[in-house]
Design an enzyme around this catalytic site. Structure first.
Site, PDB file in Angstrom:
ATOM      1  N   CYS A  36      33.885  11.074  30.982  1.00 50.49           N
ATOM      2  CA  CYS A  36      32.643  11.852  31.065  1.00 50.49           C
ATOM      3  C   CYS A  36      32.511  12.567  29.730  1.00 50.49           C
ATOM      4  CB  CYS A  36      32.662  12.790  32.278  1.00 50.49           C
ATOM      5  SG  CYS A  36      34.078  13.917  32.330  1.00 50.49           S
TER       6      CYS A  36
HETATM    7  O1  LIG Z   1      31.912  16.097  31.585  1.00 51.43           O
HETATM    8  S1  LIG Z   1      32.695  17.313  31.914  1.00 51.43           S
HETATM    9  O2  LIG Z   1      32.576  17.621  33.333  1.00 51.43           O
HETATM   10  O3  LIG Z   1      34.070  17.208  31.475  1.00 51.43           O
HETATM   11  S2  LIG Z   1      31.873  18.715  30.902  1.00 51.43           S
END
Ligand SMILES: O=S(=O)([O-])[S-]
Length: 268
Positions: A228
């Site tokens: 992510c």
């Molecule tokens: O994408 S995140 O949740 O690590 S900020």
């Protein structure tokens, strides 16, 4: 304790709380933890599990710091860690991924976390948990489910690695930029993390997760690398993949690293 499932329902956990080897770790916000937690659960701030330094704060902390954290939660080889949080599994997943990285596979996830526990009407306490620190020493397992930017780059185009991008569609497309460059790793499939949670079932992992992912092309026919922005949301997607038996690793550098490097290939 070895017959305890990876994905544990609240009632199952309630019946196990008296066992000495069970250690519930709650990664809810400090306010929510203080307002009421599972009896005996120890609060752990998520920052303990992250390097926290730019440009890629989601990388692992140093091995010395990880050792301190694991000693502080009283980890021994026999400890069955049960992780929960108040957000559907991101931070709990991050703890479980970290345990897998250090080769401690004796763990479970409280399905639906504190949302499911509270909605089941199970007991809460505001009493602090006490834990005897352990003297465990920690090292990175040979088969740690981790991949780095260089390894991903080497395998791009080889058709043996599937990237699962757990960010929002706008981050994936590059319309929302949270790094020097926006977009996604070439060939990555976007499946935003909360799509794997079932809001009708107190944020438990959706029951049709396997079919849902397979329909998107994440079916385990290739090794999967999930990421992510800082390997928080993707710690949950890693956990879901793991619970489904998929061959899955995580890229802790995540977009905060990939999107801030000048020479990584990007699609948008
Ligand atoms: O994408 S995140 O949740 O690590 S900020």
């Amino acid at each position: 304790m070895s017959d305890i499932p990876l994905i544990l329902e609240p009632e199952q956990l309630a019946s196990l709380l008296e066992h000495e080897e069970i250690r519930v770790i709650d990664l809810s916000s400090p306010q929510n933890y203080l307002a009421g937690h599972i009896p005996g659960a120890l609060g752990l701030p998520f920052q303990a599990l992250m390097a926290g330094t730019p440009p890629a704060p989601g990388k692992l902390p140093s091995i010395e710091r990880l050792t301190q954290v694991m000693q502080a939660i009283g980890l021994t080889p026999d400890t069955r860690i049960v992780a929960c949080d108040d957000e559907g599994g991101g931070w709990a997943g991050r703890l479980l991924w970290t345990l897998e990285v250090i080769g401690h596979t004796n763990y479970s996830y409280l399905n639906g976390g504190m949302t499911a526990w509270k909605n089941a009407g199970l007991p809460l306490t505001t009493e602090d948990a006490t834990v005897t620190p352990s003297s465990i020493t920690v090292s990175i397992a040979d088969d740690a489910p981790m991949i780095d930017a260089e390894q991903i780059q080497q395998r791009l185009g080889q058709n043996d690695l599937q990237i699962w991008d757990a960010r929002s569609p706008l981050e994936y497309s590059g319309e929302r930029m949270v790094a020097m460059r926006g977009g996604h790793i070439p060939g990555a499939i976007n499946c935003e993390w909360t799509q794997l949670m079932d809001p009708q079932r107190d944020l438990r992992i959706r029951e049709d997760a396997k079919e849902f992912l397979a329909a998107l092309g994440i079916d385990g026919s290739r090794e999967i690398a999930t990421h992510c922005q800082s390997h928080h949301r993707s710690a949950f997607t890693w956990l879901v993949g793991k619970s489904l038996g998929l061959p899955i690793k995580a890229y802790p550098g995540s977009w905060s690293e990939w999107g801030n490097l000048s020479d990584t290939p990007i699609e948008s």
